[in-house]
Enzyme design. Sequence first.
Site, mmCIF file in Angstrom:
data_model
loop_
_atom_site.group_PDB
_atom_site.id
_atom_site.type_symbol
_atom_site.label_atom_id
_atom_site.label_comp_id
_atom_site.label_asym_id
_atom_site.label_seq_id
_atom_site.Cartn_x
_atom_site.Cartn_y
_atom_site.Cartn_z
ATOM 1 N N TYR A 76 0.838 -1.195 0.000
ATOM 2 C CA TYR A 76 0.000 0.000 0.000
ATOM 3 C C TYR A 76 0.880 1.256 0.000
ATOM 4 O O TYR A 76 1.644 1.503 0.937
ATOM 5 C CB TYR A 76 -0.930 0.035 1.208
ATOM 6 N N SER A 77 0.758 2.037 -1.056
ATOM 7 C CA SER A 77 1.573 3.239 -1.234
ATOM 8 C C SER A 77 3.057 2.927 -1.073
ATOM 9 O O SER A 77 3.827 3.730 -0.532
ATOM 10 C CB SER A 77 1.137 4.346 -0.270
#
Length: 337
Positions: A76-77
């Site tokens: 995530y990111s």
Amino acid sequence: MVGPIGVADRGEALAMKYVKLGRSGLEVSRVCMGCMSLGESTPGVHDWSLPEDESRVLIEQALEAGVNFFDTANAYSIGSSEEILGRALGDMANRDEVVIATKVYFPMRRGRNARGLSRKAILAELDHSLRRLGTDHIDLYQIHRWDDRTPIEETLSALHDAVTMGKVRYIGASSMWAWQLSKALHTSELRGWTKFISMQNQYSLLQREEEREMLPLCLDQGVGAIPWSPLGRGLLTRTWGSTTTRTESDGLIDRRFEESQDRPIVEAVAQVATARGVPMAQVALAWVLANPAVAAPIVGVGKQRHIADAVAAVDVELTSEELAILEAPYTPRANLF
């Protein structure tokens, strides 16, 4: 900024409910805060993710509401979500009172062993996640997808070793077919290895295919379901056709949803919500919570009202008539991971 006190102390007045995750002794809040929306934006991929200052406000609100369960992933990111969550919980919570879940599978760098569930990939990415989260252990370490290129025995052996080393407390799975989960559980049973206690699968009023095999398997085997996208990527929270920053940039919405089959369901949610005088999100989430296989839906948050609606949904009990209205428009569809 609040001090690092226990979650139970902070959320007691709000009467958050808690449940054991599967047959384990791990107790989690009935709502899990999904942290995919936290992290520095990745142009063209996560244009809707939130910077650290805004993310911390949401994490603090969740803690105040009694949420003790937070789900993220290394991908995530590109690690930013783990970093933000780790710093926030380090400042705001008692580490022993919160349950941190993260995942491994997707590539984090270039290289031949940069993705998947080999022993090398799992143990390397586990150490990277521990560093980003600023903790010496992960409460729930999950395989993000099934890896066809690696024998399940190698994957499960590595996860078991991570538990025996004390770096992981429990393990879980995500987004696979029921036969694959069954095979993994059986293999762990035969070898005496740590077994999965949770299944993070897609489940909502817009995607009910898991009712056929996966959710009955989870009930039978004592695996707690912690569904992702319980609000259908936000489509179940607003009238059909409404747009947000995410709907305008998230290509998976067009891949997974289609107006002719999904709009009637969204309109049914709106009908029930209007009659009750509550937001659509509360109705849609209450429906997921009503399934006995579900322990804690993972609710992605981008605004403070998202947490408020999720917490309120825990106390919404739908009538048989309301359930019939909500379920009637559904038609079978592909189950896309």
